[in-house]
Motif scaffolding. Sequence first.
Motif, short mmCIF file in Angstrom:
data_model
loop_
_atom_site.label_atom_id
_atom_site.label_comp_id
_atom_site.label_asym_id
_atom_site.label_seq_id
_atom_site.Cartn_x
_atom_site.Cartn_y
_atom_site.Cartn_z
N MET A 1 0.85 -1.20 0.00
CA MET A 1 0.00 0.00 0.00
C MET A 1 0.88 1.25 0.00
O MET A 1 1.75 1.38 0.84
CB MET A 1 -0.88 -0.04 1.26
N SER A 2 0.66 2.14 -0.96
CA SER A 2 1.43 3.38 -1.00
C SER A 2 0.61 4.47 -1.69
O SER A 2 -0.40 4.16 -2.33
CB SER A 2 2.74 3.18 -1.75
N TRP A 78 -6.50 5.63 -11.81
CA TRP A 78 -6.56 6.48 -10.62
C TRP A 78 -5.43 6.08 -9.68
O TRP A 78 -5.17 4.88 -9.48
CB TRP A 78 -7.91 6.33 -9.92
N THR A 79 -4.78 7.08 -9.10
CA THR A 79 -3.62 6.87 -8.24
C THR A 79 -3.89 7.40 -6.84
O THR A 79 -4.47 8.48 -6.70
CB THR A 79 -2.40 7.61 -8.84
N GLY A 80 -3.44 6.64 -5.83
CA GLY A 80 -3.57 7.14 -4.45
C GLY A 80 -3.44 6.00 -3.46
O GLY A 80 -3.32 4.83 -3.82
N LEU A 81 -3.53 6.32 -2.18
CA LEU A 81 -3.31 5.36 -1.10
C LEU A 81 -4.30 4.19 -1.21
O LEU A 81 -5.51 4.41 -1.22
CB LEU A 81 -3.48 6.09 0.24
N ASP A 82 -3.73 2.96 -1.28
CA ASP A 82 -4.55 1.74 -1.30
C ASP A 82 -5.60 1.77 -2.43
O ASP A 82 -6.74 1.31 -2.26
CB ASP A 82 -5.26 1.60 0.06
N ALA A 83 -5.20 2.30 -3.61
CA ALA A 83 -6.15 2.55 -4.70
C ALA A 83 -6.90 1.30 -5.15
O ALA A 83 -8.10 1.38 -5.45
CB ALA A 83 -5.41 3.17 -5.89
N SER A 122 -6.34 -6.68 -7.93
CA SER A 122 -5.06 -6.80 -7.22
C SER A 122 -4.09 -5.80 -7.86
O SER A 122 -4.32 -5.36 -9.00
CB SER A 122 -4.49 -8.22 -7.34
N VAL A 123 -3.04 -5.49 -7.13
CA VAL A 123 -2.05 -4.54 -7.66
C VAL A 123 -1.41 -5.12 -8.93
O VAL A 123 -1.22 -4.40 -9.92
CB VAL A 123 -0.98 -4.23 -6.59
#
Length: 152
Positions: A1-2, A78-83, A122-123
């Motif tokens: 998560m980042s 979309w980009t962001g924390l725990d996207a 998933s990432v």
Amino acid sequence: MSVTERTYIMVKPDGVQRGIVGDIISRFEKRGFKLSALKLVHATPEHLEQHYIDLKGKPFFPGLIKYMASGPVVAMVWTGLDAVKTGRVMLGATNPLASSPGTIRGDYALAVGRNICHGSDSVENAEKEIQLWFPEGVVQYTNDNEKWVFEL
Ligand code: UDP
Ligand code: MG
């Protein structure tokens, strides 16, 4: 998560036809995610089969490809924390009848085969899907809101 985690979100043909694109974009904006890429595309069945390759062989697969190729989709990153995980929570369950009110599917859909929006699960799959839909790459920029959204 980042804070640099990315997810692939796609408004499906029914979401485009029903005029829900703006609301879906608005929800991700207001939550604090950064829009990294966006385009309207009428995808070919071959492209969609690649996107849903993990589901090949399922009884609903042919109908799914026909549905997804029936009109343009809005492809987004979309980009962001725990996207990835947060995007899935915002979407609701795969079957809209099981989606909570307040989620995208829970507010706008009833049928699993017309559930208006896709989100990576998933990432690893997000990165694959971003590569498939945006081989040209996404847009790099600084969102000046970040210092108000995150504890940076
Ligand atoms: N789908 C369907 N019937 C099913 C299961 C899935 O028509 O029984 C469709 C539905 O549009 C779903 C898509 O196939 O969104 C992909 O399925 P998946 O299990 O990956 O669900 P999702 O990740 O979209 O929640
Ligand atoms: Mg899926």
